[in-house]
Design an enzyme around this catalytic site. Structure first.
Site, PDB file in Angstrom:
ATOM      1  N   HIS A  72       0.838  -1.195   0.000  1.00 13.37           N
ATOM      2  CA  HIS A  72       0.000   0.000   0.000  1.00 13.37           C
ATOM      3  C   HIS A  72       0.876   1.249   0.000  1.00 13.37           C
ATOM      4  O   HIS A  72       1.767   1.391   0.830  1.00 13.37           O
ATOM      5  CB  HIS A  72      -0.908   0.012   1.233  1.00 13.37           C
ATOM      6  N   TYR A 201      -9.386   5.184   7.712  1.00  6.45           N
ATOM      7  CA  TYR A 201      -9.580   5.542   9.108  1.00  6.45           C
ATOM      8  C   TYR A 201     -10.652   6.621   9.154  1.00  6.45           C
ATOM      9  O   TYR A 201     -10.469   7.694   8.574  1.00  6.45           O
ATOM     10  CB  TYR A 201      -8.288   6.088   9.721  1.00  6.45           C
ATOM     11  N   PRO A 293      -4.046   0.151  18.803  1.00  8.44           N
ATOM     12  CA  PRO A 293      -3.843  -0.317  17.430  1.00  8.44           C
ATOM     13  C   PRO A 293      -4.024   0.758  16.369  1.00  8.44           C
ATOM     14  O   PRO A 293      -3.762   0.497  15.190  1.00  8.44           O
ATOM     15  CB  PRO A 293      -4.908  -1.415  17.282  1.00  8.44           C
ATOM     16  N   LYS A 297       1.179  -0.109  15.138  1.00 11.03           N
ATOM     17  CA  LYS A 297       2.559  -0.151  15.619  1.00 11.03           C
ATOM     18  C   LYS A 297       2.915  -1.360  16.472  1.00 11.03           C
ATOM     19  O   LYS A 297       4.097  -1.611  16.721  1.00 11.03           O
ATOM     20  CB  LYS A 297       2.856   1.124  16.438  1.00 11.03           C
ATOM     21  N   TYR A 385       3.852   6.668  10.004  1.00 10.54           N
ATOM     22  CA  TYR A 385       3.032   5.499   9.664  1.00 10.54           C
ATOM     23  C   TYR A 385       3.871   4.411   8.986  1.00 10.54           C
ATOM     24  O   TYR A 385       3.726   3.230   9.287  1.00 10.54           O
ATOM     25  CB  TYR A 385       1.877   5.917   8.754  1.00 10.54           C
TER      26      TYR A 385
END
Length: 394
Positions: A72, A201, A293, A297, A385
């Site tokens: 991704h 998200y 979560p 990580k 990220y």
């Protein structure tokens, strides 16, 4: 029985450390309380940072990940119905993440260890570390009703938050930092196609939601629920209806629903213990730290601990620099706290807090508006990220 490194726990961190050590010619034995099937039944994270992908390649267990994993280059934020994309590749100097389930990582590592002929003792009960402050630590455990002893040079505690490794350290030697959040994630695993080609998200007045995936045909969805909610109160129909309400209309309209194959509620907490070592015992992954979560990580932080410990053990056995092991906790904690900060931030800005007053709600919205509306802000999100670089040991 004697080995150089004894590893407690045959989850992904213990198996990855064991594979790296085996490939480097450092003998190791893994003790695991559960059966292989039980270990593989755990449903966990599925987003691998750039650094963890490289570490799996280094361990030579990357073949199936590269064939089946989904690379991704970005993810989306859905904020009150509006979608914004974070271009990870463009904003982080070309780095990406790979969607590949933790269960599959564990399966690959198990197969590699079996092929290598390295020993994993499953069903090892009552594991107990001894003489950690000496040059000759050892473990005792019960197997088939008989007490066994494993002598070693060093012990790696890769046995999770509830494991024995951290409990073996005197309480007065540890400092604990913790934050418990007033909500959890209700997660559903389903054999349905993903609603979007990248993760989404979502922040919504009804609460947070996440659209994730394990493959092109298996999805993992989450909705924020009160910490006291019970899984039994959530039928599949109720879950899908609630998820649709929290997504932008164009996503909700194309969401494919289906029967859940796993459903659970995960509480959210931040937890760090300092130091991460005691004598010749080294805490790895969830044994030393837990992250919400939201920032993806948990598994990735365990991998960076593994990388650090592996490098230090190589310096010890190959170059005689055992004094470097004293830096394990210091090096790991620098990266741990940065990951804790990012996970805390993602959790703080995307969830609805039950006690938030109007001022806090406006600050939360302004925080999101700034970071998403600024290239510098989006770059900060992206570089955290995809994962901060591993610290080199010199």
């Amino acid at each position: 029985m004697k080995t150089q490194v004894a590893i407690i726990g045959a989850g992904p961190s213990g198996l990855l450390l064991g594979q790296l050590l085996h490939n480097a010619g450092i003998t190791n034995v893994i003790l695991e309380r559960q059966s292989p099937d039980y270990v593989l039944s755990r449903i966990r994270a599925g987003v691998l940072e750039h650094g963890m992908v490289e570490l799996l390649r280094k361990a030579n267990v990357h073949q199936r990940m590269e064939a089946e994993g989904l690379v991704h280059e970005g993810f989306e934020l859905a904020l009150n119905g509006q979608r914004a994309r974070i271009d990870l590749k463009a904003l982080s100097g070309g780095r990406t993440v790979t969607v590949y389930g933790q269960t599959e990582v564990t399966r690959d590592l198990m197969a590699a260890r079996e092929q290598a002929g390295a020993l994993t003792v499953y069903g090892a009960n009552e594991v107990q570390p001894h003489d950690l402050k000496t040059s000759a630590p050892y473990l005792t455990y019960e197997l088939d009703g008989q007490v066994q002893r494993l002598d070693c040079d060093y012990i790696a505690g890769c046995d999770g938050f509830h494991g024995i490794a951290r409990q073996a350290i005197p309480a007065e030697a540890l400092k604990i930092f913790e934050r418990v959040y007033p909500f959890g994630w209700l997660g559903v695993l389903a054999d349905t196609p993903p609603v979007n080609e990248e993760l989404v998200y979502a922040s919504h007045p009804r609460g947070f939601a996440l659209c994730s995936m394990r493959s092109a045909t298996r999805t993992r969805y989450y909705v924020q629920v009160d910490a006291n909610e019970q899984v039994a109160d959530w039928s599949d129909e109720r879950f899908w209806d609630e998820l649709k309400l929290r997504l932008p209309e164009d996503l909700a309209s194309r969401l494919v629903t289906g029967p859940s194959i796993e459903k659970s509620i995960a509480p959210l907490r931040s937890f760090v213990v300092e130091p991460m070592q005691y004598g010749r015992l080294f805490l790895v992954g969830d044994a030393a730290h837990i992250v919400p979560p939201t920032g993806a990580k948990g598994l990735n932080l365990a991998a960076s601990d593994v990388s650090t410990l592996f490098d230090l053990l190589c310096e010890t056995y190959q170059n005689g620099r055992s004094e470097l092991l004293e830096r394990y906790s210091e090096v790991c904690l620098r990266r741990v706290w940065k990951a804790e900060r990012f996970s805390w931030w993602m959790t703080s800005v995307l969830h609805r807090f039950p006690d938030a007053d109007p001022f806090s709600q406006r600050i939360q919205q302004a925080e999101l508006d700034y970071f998403v509306g600024s290239e510098a802000g989006r770059r900060t999100i992206a570089e955290n990220y995809v994962g901060l670089p591993y610290e080199k040991i010199e």
